[in-house]
Design a protein around this motif. Sequence first.
Motif, PDB file in Angstrom:
ATOM      1  N   ILE A   1       0.843  -1.200   0.000  1.00 16.76           N
ATOM      2  CA  ILE A   1       0.000   0.000   0.000  1.00 16.76           C
ATOM      3  C   ILE A   1       0.878   1.250   0.000  1.00 16.76           C
ATOM      4  N   GLU A   2       1.914   1.250   0.836  1.00 18.28           N
ATOM      5  CA  GLU A   2       2.804   2.412   0.906  1.00 18.28           C
ATOM      6  C   GLU A   2       3.501   2.656  -0.430  1.00 18.28           C
ATOM      7  N   ARG A   3       3.915   1.589  -1.099  1.00 24.89           N
ATOM      8  CA  ARG A   3       4.683   1.719  -2.339  1.00 24.89           C
ATOM      9  C   ARG A   3       3.817   2.048  -3.558  1.00 24.89           C
ATOM     10  N   ARG A   4       2.510   1.875  -3.443  1.00 24.95           N
ATOM     11  CA  ARG A   4       1.609   2.210  -4.557  1.00 24.95           C
ATOM     12  C   ARG A   4       1.501   3.703  -4.790  1.00 24.95           C
ATOM     13  N   HIS A   5       1.946   4.480  -3.843  1.00 22.42           N
ATOM     14  CA  HIS A   5       1.823   5.934  -3.922  1.00 22.42           C
ATOM     15  C   HIS A   5       3.177   6.556  -4.250  1.00 22.42           C
ATOM     16  N   ALA A   6       3.174   7.446  -5.215  1.00 20.10           N
ATOM     17  CA  ALA A   6       4.413   8.136  -5.589  1.00 20.10           C
ATOM     18  C   ALA A   6       4.877   9.051  -4.461  1.00 20.10           C
ATOM     19  N   ASN A   7       3.943   9.606  -3.737  1.00 21.75           N
ATOM     20  CA  ASN A   7       4.235  10.489  -2.623  1.00 21.75           C
ATOM     21  C   ASN A   7       4.303   9.656  -1.338  1.00 21.75           C
ATOM     22  N   ARG A   8       5.442   9.701  -0.638  1.00 23.35           N
ATOM     23  CA  ARG A   8       5.623   8.891   0.582  1.00 23.35           C
ATOM     24  C   ARG A   8       4.588   9.216   1.656  1.00 23.35           C
TER      25      ARG A   8
ATOM     26  N   ASP B   1       1.500  10.212   1.174  1.00 20.58           N
ATOM     27  CA  ASP B   1       0.244   9.583   0.772  1.00 20.58           C
ATOM     28  C   ASP B   1       0.280   8.080   1.051  1.00 20.58           C
ATOM     29  N   GLY B   2       1.424   7.466   0.809  1.00 16.56           N
ATOM     30  CA  GLY B   2       1.578   6.040   1.090  1.00 16.56           C
ATOM     31  C   GLY B   2       1.456   5.743   2.571  1.00 16.56           C
ATOM     32  N   LEU B   3       2.079   6.568   3.387  1.00 14.44           N
ATOM     33  CA  LEU B   3       1.991   6.402   4.837  1.00 14.44           C
ATOM     34  C   LEU B   3       0.553   6.576   5.319  1.00 14.44           C
ATOM     35  N   LYS B   4      -0.122   7.581   4.778  1.00 14.71           N
ATOM     36  CA  LYS B   4      -1.517   7.817   5.166  1.00 14.71           C
ATOM     37  C   LYS B   4      -2.392   6.617   4.795  1.00 14.71           C
ATOM     38  N   ALA B   5      -2.192   6.083   3.596  1.00 15.87           N
ATOM     39  CA  ALA B   5      -2.999   4.948   3.139  1.00 15.87           C
ATOM     40  C   ALA B   5      -2.738   3.697   3.970  1.00 15.87           C
ATOM     41  N   SER B   6      -1.480   3.410   4.285  1.00 13.32           N
ATOM     42  CA  SER B   6      -1.194   2.211   5.095  1.00 13.32           C
ATOM     43  C   SER B   6      -1.674   2.398   6.527  1.00 13.32           C
TER      44      SER B   6
END
Length: 177
Positions: free
Chosen positions: A138-145, A147-152
């Motif tokens: 989930i974290e790696r699916r986002h180009a912005n770190r 955004d990835g942290l928020k999603a995970s």
Amino acid sequence: MARDVYSTGIERFFEDDEIIVSKTDLKGRLTYCNDVFLRLAGYTEQECLGQPHSLIRHPHMPRCIFQLLWETIQDGKEIFAYVVNRCKNGDHYWVIAHVTPSRDKTGSIVGYHSNRRVPDRKILEGTIIPLYEELLSIERRHANRKDGLKASSEMIKQLLGEKKVQYDEFIARLQAA
């Protein structure tokens, strides 16, 4: 201290009767490392003291778990968490970490203390590794770190909400099963 995030894929182990101990200041800089920590991570005491504890952060460790850990201890609470750490040479090792705030005589938090033990392999392989792989994906699916942290973070909050537990109770239930 700059370092590569090279990983060998080789797991190191330590004995059931050994405890890895480290202490940090409020910013997470190492102030103490015991011999087990140094031997397993492959660093000297001189290489560690004053460095960020993230010196041993493995690139496959979900950032949301560290965020949860930091929020908990900065709030003055203790936490148990499964963590994969990276050795100096790129090997890795898994631990069940117990992290607590260190306090002075007045009760003010002056740093943090972590004891790490050998993790339960059944819990690690059956629950933690698959969960962490999903969080990392989930974290790696986002180009912005961020955004990835928020999603995970949202994913772990959703999982805990479905189980109607806080993170520490989730880990405690795994240990008790």
